[in-house]
Write a protein that holds these residues in place. Structure first.
Motif, mmCIF file in Angstrom:
data_model
loop_
_atom_site.group_PDB
_atom_site.id
_atom_site.type_symbol
_atom_site.label_atom_id
_atom_site.label_comp_id
_atom_site.label_asym_id
_atom_site.label_seq_id
_atom_site.Cartn_x
_atom_site.Cartn_y
_atom_site.Cartn_z
ATOM 1 N N ARG A 69 17.693 35.648 -54.055
ATOM 2 C CA ARG A 69 16.273 35.900 -53.748
ATOM 3 C C ARG A 69 16.170 36.651 -52.424
ATOM 4 N NH1 ARG A 69 12.205 33.387 -56.498
ATOM 5 N NH2 ARG A 69 10.792 33.669 -54.753
ATOM 6 N N VAL A 70 16.975 36.220 -51.455
ATOM 7 C CA VAL A 70 16.955 36.881 -50.145
ATOM 8 C C VAL A 70 17.427 38.329 -50.294
ATOM 9 C CG1 VAL A 70 17.983 36.899 -47.840
ATOM 10 C CG2 VAL A 70 17.261 34.740 -48.849
ATOM 11 N N LEU A 71 18.491 38.522 -51.068
ATOM 12 C CA LEU A 71 19.004 39.888 -51.267
ATOM 13 C C LEU A 71 17.940 40.764 -51.920
ATOM 14 C CD1 LEU A 71 21.324 41.960 -51.228
ATOM 15 C CD2 LEU A 71 22.036 41.076 -53.444
ATOM 16 N N TRP A 72 17.274 40.234 -52.931
ATOM 17 C CA TRP A 72 16.212 40.993 -53.627
ATOM 18 C C TRP A 72 15.125 41.378 -52.625
ATOM 19 C CZ3 TRP A 72 19.702 41.046 -56.942
ATOM 20 C CH2 TRP A 72 19.533 41.377 -58.265
ATOM 21 N N ARG A 73 14.742 40.382 -51.817
ATOM 22 C CA ARG A 73 13.696 40.610 -50.817
ATOM 23 C C ARG A 73 14.119 41.716 -49.850
ATOM 24 N NH1 ARG A 73 9.023 38.117 -52.095
ATOM 25 N NH2 ARG A 73 9.642 35.944 -51.923
ATOM 26 N N ARG A 74 15.371 41.664 -49.421
ATOM 27 C CA ARG A 74 15.846 42.661 -48.458
ATOM 28 C C ARG A 74 15.966 44.046 -49.080
ATOM 29 N NH1 ARG A 74 20.785 39.411 -45.591
ATOM 30 N NH2 ARG A 74 19.553 38.291 -44.038
ATOM 31 N N LEU A 75 16.087 44.066 -50.385
ATOM 32 C CA LEU A 75 16.165 45.355 -51.079
ATOM 33 C C LEU A 75 14.773 45.876 -51.436
ATOM 34 C CD1 LEU A 75 19.190 44.582 -53.424
ATOM 35 C CD2 LEU A 75 19.114 46.418 -51.750
ATOM 36 N N GLY A 76 13.761 45.156 -50.977
ATOM 37 C CA GLY A 76 12.394 45.630 -51.168
ATOM 38 C C GLY A 76 11.745 45.182 -52.460
ATOM 39 N N LEU A 77 12.329 44.189 -53.125
ATOM 40 C CA LEU A 77 11.752 43.687 -54.379
ATOM 41 C C LEU A 77 11.109 42.327 -54.143
ATOM 42 C CD1 LEU A 77 14.746 44.419 -56.778
ATOM 43 C CD2 LEU A 77 12.684 45.782 -56.510
ATOM 44 N N ASP A 78 10.140 42.000 -54.984
ATOM 45 C CA ASP A 78 9.584 40.654 -54.947
ATOM 46 C C ASP A 78 10.267 39.855 -56.067
ATOM 47 O OD1 ASP A 78 8.141 38.363 -54.814
ATOM 48 O OD2 ASP A 78 6.284 39.197 -55.633
ATOM 49 N N ARG B 27 16.860 45.700 -37.059
ATOM 50 C CA ARG B 27 16.988 45.456 -38.505
ATOM 51 C C ARG B 27 17.630 44.099 -38.758
ATOM 52 N NH1 ARG B 27 16.471 50.546 -41.248
ATOM 53 N NH2 ARG B 27 17.426 49.742 -43.124
ATOM 54 N N ARG B 28 18.686 43.799 -37.995
ATOM 55 C CA ARG B 28 19.375 42.513 -38.157
ATOM 56 C C ARG B 28 18.405 41.350 -37.897
ATOM 57 N NH1 ARG B 28 22.838 44.683 -40.344
ATOM 58 N NH2 ARG B 28 24.967 45.157 -39.732
ATOM 59 N N THR B 29 17.614 41.503 -36.835
ATOM 60 C CA THR B 29 16.671 40.436 -36.479
ATOM 61 C C THR B 29 15.651 40.239 -37.593
ATOM 62 O OG1 THR B 29 16.927 41.109 -34.190
ATOM 63 C CG2 THR B 29 15.067 39.673 -34.669
ATOM 64 N N LEU B 30 15.134 41.361 -38.094
ATOM 65 C CA LEU B 30 14.131 41.267 -39.165
ATOM 66 C C LEU B 30 14.734 40.668 -40.433
ATOM 67 C CD1 LEU B 30 12.354 44.702 -38.670
ATOM 68 C CD2 LEU B 30 11.298 42.457 -38.426
ATOM 69 N N GLN B 31 15.966 41.075 -40.738
ATOM 70 C CA GLN B 31 16.629 40.524 -41.939
ATOM 71 C C GLN B 31 16.816 39.014 -41.801
ATOM 72 O OE1 GLN B 31 16.924 42.422 -44.422
ATOM 73 N NE2 GLN B 31 17.992 44.343 -44.077
ATOM 74 N N ALA B 32 17.178 38.581 -40.589
ATOM 75 C CA ALA B 32 17.367 37.139 -40.362
ATOM 76 C C ALA B 32 16.035 36.412 -40.516
ATOM 77 C CB ALA B 32 17.951 36.901 -38.978
ATOM 78 N N GLN B 33 14.962 37.039 -40.046
ATOM 79 C CA GLN B 33 13.637 36.417 -40.184
ATOM 80 C C GLN B 33 13.230 36.319 -41.649
ATOM 81 O OE1 GLN B 33 11.292 38.952 -37.660
ATOM 82 N NE2 GLN B 33 11.817 37.832 -35.801
ATOM 83 N N ILE B 34 13.551 37.354 -42.399
ATOM 84 C CA ILE B 34 13.228 37.334 -43.842
ATOM 85 C C ILE B 34 13.977 36.189 -44.512
ATOM 86 C CG2 ILE B 34 13.593 38.600 -46.011
ATOM 87 C CD1 ILE B 34 12.908 41.167 -44.459
ATOM 88 N N GLU B 35 15.242 36.023 -44.145
ATOM 89 C CA GLU B 35 16.055 34.940 -44.724
ATOM 90 C C GLU B 35 15.419 33.578 -44.413
ATOM 91 O OE1 GLU B 35 20.242 35.428 -43.889
ATOM 92 O OE2 GLU B 35 20.530 33.266 -43.965
ATOM 93 N N HIS B 36 15.023 33.421 -43.162
ATOM 94 C CA HIS B 36 14.412 32.172 -42.722
ATOM 95 C C HIS B 36 13.091 31.912 -43.467
ATOM 96 C CE1 HIS B 36 13.780 28.955 -39.828
ATOM 97 N NE2 HIS B 36 12.530 29.360 -39.728
#
Lengths: 224, 170
Positions: A69-78, B27-36
């Motif tokens: 889910r995190v990977l999808w999110r980071r790739l710009g998908l919901d 970018r790393r910081t934002l990615q970590a925030q997204i994960e959280h």
């Protein structure tokens, strides 16, 4: 059936830089397309019985489905609209009230994905070119020869052409068919997913295909 | 057997320094925030079950998977943060109402006569199932006139009926 050692797929440098830990692990094995044997169908029914609404809800918090889910999110998908492979299969199981069989190797992919949470694709190894892996699509490339991919879309691909979409849709040119004798099983590894889970997914697909081959062989011997 | 192979670890040396070093850190910081935030959203999703009516979708900047630019990553982070905040507030509000309903059930059980005809269901207190508490008169009309009230607890969902089958058709 011969299994060869697993190998790391090539990850585009930009992707590797953006997503540390992203990997594609591929396993070549001699296997053929075929009907799903009864014991594997039974296993699918048992698995379907274990997947309830509560299981699907809880899956979001499980380490492996969550990582995708995190990977999808980071790739710009919901991931709630464009579901990850394991979530898509789980939702399909709820909607259909079971896991329909589509023959091998499809059923092996479904079982491995649902059991481990790891996205797996299988292609005809003889139709795959150099350096299978993950990379952004180039301008004009397409998976189905019909709709061109958007340039930059991350796809399973070799040096020459895209092999499959991340959602699991395999290009017809390299899909497993009746003439296939060697398959390439690819497991997508997201960051924080353990090597053990990836190996389990690959082993499961290989074991199921191996078992299918053995059963078909013994059937042929019984009914020459 | 499959040979165990080493995957590149998260600390592997970056191959091509395409973005500037400053942007990479951002970018790393934002990615970590997204994960959280994704973990927070997953926890909220599970905590909210089986309540209905929550919005879980988060607007995606792209239709296909790709490497996002810094602005798009920020957009994902902001949308996720907004969704998590909104879901948390809604869940808190619902829990307050549910707590009040639970207290109401206690009051109904202690003093049914003061809560005539009130009905509280499992759905009202955020639980799965069809159980409900209903204040009704004992012995029907006699209880109504004599002010004898009790809480009737219905414990289960109606039994499923076969499709197309109705007693009237028999």
């Amino acid at each position: 059936m011969t299994r060869r050692s697993a190998e790391l797929g090539h990850i585009d440098p930009q992707l590797a830089d953006e997503f540390p830990g992203l990997a594609l692990i591929c396993l070549r094995l001699d296997a053929r397309k075929g009907r799903t044997p009864a014991p594997i169908k039974r296993r699918m029914r048992e698995l379907a019985g274990r997947i309830s609404g509560a299981t699907v809800v809880q899956a979001r918090q499980d380490e492996v489905p969550w990582a995708y889910r995190v990977l999808w999110r980071r790739l710009g998908l919901d991931p709630d609209s464009d579901r990850t492979p394991v979530e898509r299969l789980m939702v399909e199981r709820l909607e259909h009230g079971g896991i329909p069989s589509h023959g091998m190797p499809n059923d092996a992919i479904v079982l491995a994905t649902l059991e481990t949470g790891i996205p797996v694709v299988v292609v005809d190894a003889s139709k795959v070119g150099e350096r299978p892996g993950l990379r952004p699509a180039r301008s004009g490339e397409s998976v189905d020869n019909d709709t061109p991919l958007r340039p930059g879309e991350v796809v399973y691909a070799d040096d020459d052409r895209p092999l499959a979409r991340l959602t699991g849709e395999v290009a017809p040119v390299c899909a497993v068919d009746g003439d296939t004798t060697e398959m390439l099983v690819c497991a997508l590894a997201a960051a924080s997913v353990s090597q053990m889970a990836i190996d389990e997914a690959l082993w499961m697909v290989a074991d199921l295909l191996e078992a299918t081959g053995r059963l078909e062989e013994s059937t042929r011997e019984d009914n020459p | 057997m499959i040979e165990v192979i080493e995957r590149p670890s998260a600390t592997a040396t970056p191959v091509r320094p395409s973005p500037s070093p400053d942007e990479r850190a951002a970018r790393r910081t934002l990615q970590a925030q997204i994960e959280h935030l994704e973990r927070d959203l997953a926890e909220l999703f599970c905590a909210a079950w089986p309540r209905q009516g929550f919005e879980w979708g988060v607007e995606a900047p792209r239709q296909s998977p790709r490497i996002l630019n810094l602005g798009e990553i920020e957009q994902v982070r902001d949308a996720l943060a907004h969704r998590v905040g909104q879901a948390q507030r809604e869940l808190d509000a619902r829990k307050r109402v549910e707590d009040a309903k639970r207290r109401l059930i206690d009051d109904m059980l202690k003093d049914p006569a003061s809560h005539r005809w009130l009905r509280v269901s499992h759905e009202d207190i955020g639980e799965p199932g069809c159980k409900h508490w209903h204040v009704v008169p004992r012995f029907g009309f006699i209880g109504m006139f004599a002010n004898w009230w009790r809480v009737k607890i219905s414990s289960g969902c109606p039994l499923p009926k076969a499709a197309g089958h109705s007693p009237a058709a028999e």
